[in-house]
Design a protein around this motif. Structure first.
Motif, PDB file in Angstrom:
ATOM      1  N   ALA A  54       5.531   3.216   6.762  1.00  0.00           N
ATOM      2  CA  ALA A  54       4.972   2.808   6.822  1.00  0.00           C
ATOM      3  C   ALA A  54       5.963   0.834   6.590  1.00  0.00           C
ATOM      4  O   ALA A  54       6.886   1.601   5.773  1.00  0.00           O
ATOM      5  N   VAL A  55       6.138  -0.326   6.909  1.00  0.00           N
ATOM      6  CA  VAL A  55       6.712  -1.309   6.555  1.00  0.00           C
ATOM      7  C   VAL A  55       5.664  -1.421   5.464  1.00  0.00           C
ATOM      8  O   VAL A  55       3.984  -2.278   6.383  1.00  0.00           O
ATOM      9  N   TYR A  56       5.821  -2.112   4.786  1.00  0.00           N
ATOM     10  CA  TYR A  56       5.620  -2.580   3.547  1.00  0.00           C
ATOM     11  C   TYR A  56       5.251  -4.442   3.668  1.00  0.00           C
ATOM     12  O   TYR A  56       6.655  -4.771   3.274  1.00  0.00           O
ATOM     13  N   TYR A  57       4.590  -5.328   3.383  1.00  0.00           N
ATOM     14  CA  TYR A  57       4.712  -6.301   3.299  1.00  0.00           C
ATOM     15  C   TYR A  57       3.448  -6.808   2.539  1.00  0.00           C
ATOM     16  O   TYR A  57       2.709  -6.294   1.779  1.00  0.00           O
ATOM     17  N   GLN A  97      10.990  -0.682   4.299  1.00  0.00           N
ATOM     18  CA  GLN A  97      10.267   0.475   4.824  1.00  0.00           C
ATOM     19  C   GLN A  97       9.785   1.902   3.728  1.00  0.00           C
ATOM     20  O   GLN A  97      10.744   1.186   2.902  1.00  0.00           O
ATOM     21  N   VAL A  98       8.894   2.384   3.713  1.00  0.00           N
ATOM     22  CA  VAL A  98       8.227   3.590   3.335  1.00  0.00           C
ATOM     23  C   VAL A  98       8.905   4.608   3.898  1.00  0.00           C
ATOM     24  O   VAL A  98       7.482   4.080   4.584  1.00  0.00           O
ATOM     25  N   THR A  99       8.989   5.797   3.343  1.00  0.00           N
ATOM     26  CA  THR A  99       8.918   6.995   4.984  1.00  0.00           C
ATOM     27  C   THR A  99       8.892   7.803   3.825  1.00  0.00           C
ATOM     28  O   THR A  99       9.313   8.469   2.665  1.00  0.00           O
ATOM     29  N   PHE A 103       0.352  -5.309   2.807  1.00  0.00           N
ATOM     30  CA  PHE A 103      -0.578  -4.726   3.631  1.00  0.00           C
ATOM     31  C   PHE A 103       0.578  -3.599   4.136  1.00  0.00           C
ATOM     32  O   PHE A 103       2.210  -3.935   3.926  1.00  0.00           O
ATOM     33  N   ARG A 104       0.021  -2.954   4.884  1.00  0.00           N
ATOM     34  CA  ARG A 104       1.196  -2.150   5.728  1.00  0.00           C
ATOM     35  C   ARG A 104       0.880  -1.736   6.862  1.00  0.00           C
ATOM     36  O   ARG A 104       0.139  -2.176   7.632  1.00  0.00           O
TER      37      ARG A 104
END
Length: 124
Positions: free
Chosen positions: A92-95, A119-121, A37-38
């Motif tokens: 987003a932050v990916y979970y 974190q993915v930017t 998820f993100r």
């Protein structure tokens, strides 16, 4: 109990690639349905992709279909999210998430275990 640890996030230019990993504890990994998820700032957490315990079935959000690939290595208790052709809106932050079920789920309440997020930017 299952513990999930994500890695592989970072900063990348638009059009670039990243590979996220999620390592799981425990000896029942192959029975877990795994997902990513993100969550972007001020937005709800959204489904990205999921994979069955055997790895035979995958499901993707329309927004990432054709660009992201989810796979798993049950011998290593790890799932991988290969992200290609990244866009700024992928930031987003990916979970990583897991559920003890053989059935697909795309909503957060149905997943029992969660990682801390990575974190993915994506810069434009």
């Amino acid at each position: 109990q299952v513990q999930l640890v994500e890695s592989g996030g970072g900063l990348v230019q638009a059009g670039g690639s990243l590979r996220l990993s999620c390592a799981a504890s425990g000896r029942t990994f192959s029975s877990l349905y795994m997902a990513w998820f993100r969550q972007a700032p001020s937005q709800e957490r959204e489904f990205v992709a999921a994979i069955s315990g055997s790895g035979d079935n995958t499901h993707y959000a329309d927004s990432v279909k054709g660009r992201f690939t989810l796979s798993r290595d049950n011998a290593r208790n790890t799932v991988y999210l290969q992200m290609n052709s990244l866009k700024p809106e992928d930031t987003a932050v990916y979970y990583c998430a897991a559920r003890r079920s053989a059935n697909l789920a795309v909503t957060t309440p149905l997943y029992e275990f969660w990682g801390q997020g990575t974190q993915v930017t994506v810069s434009s």
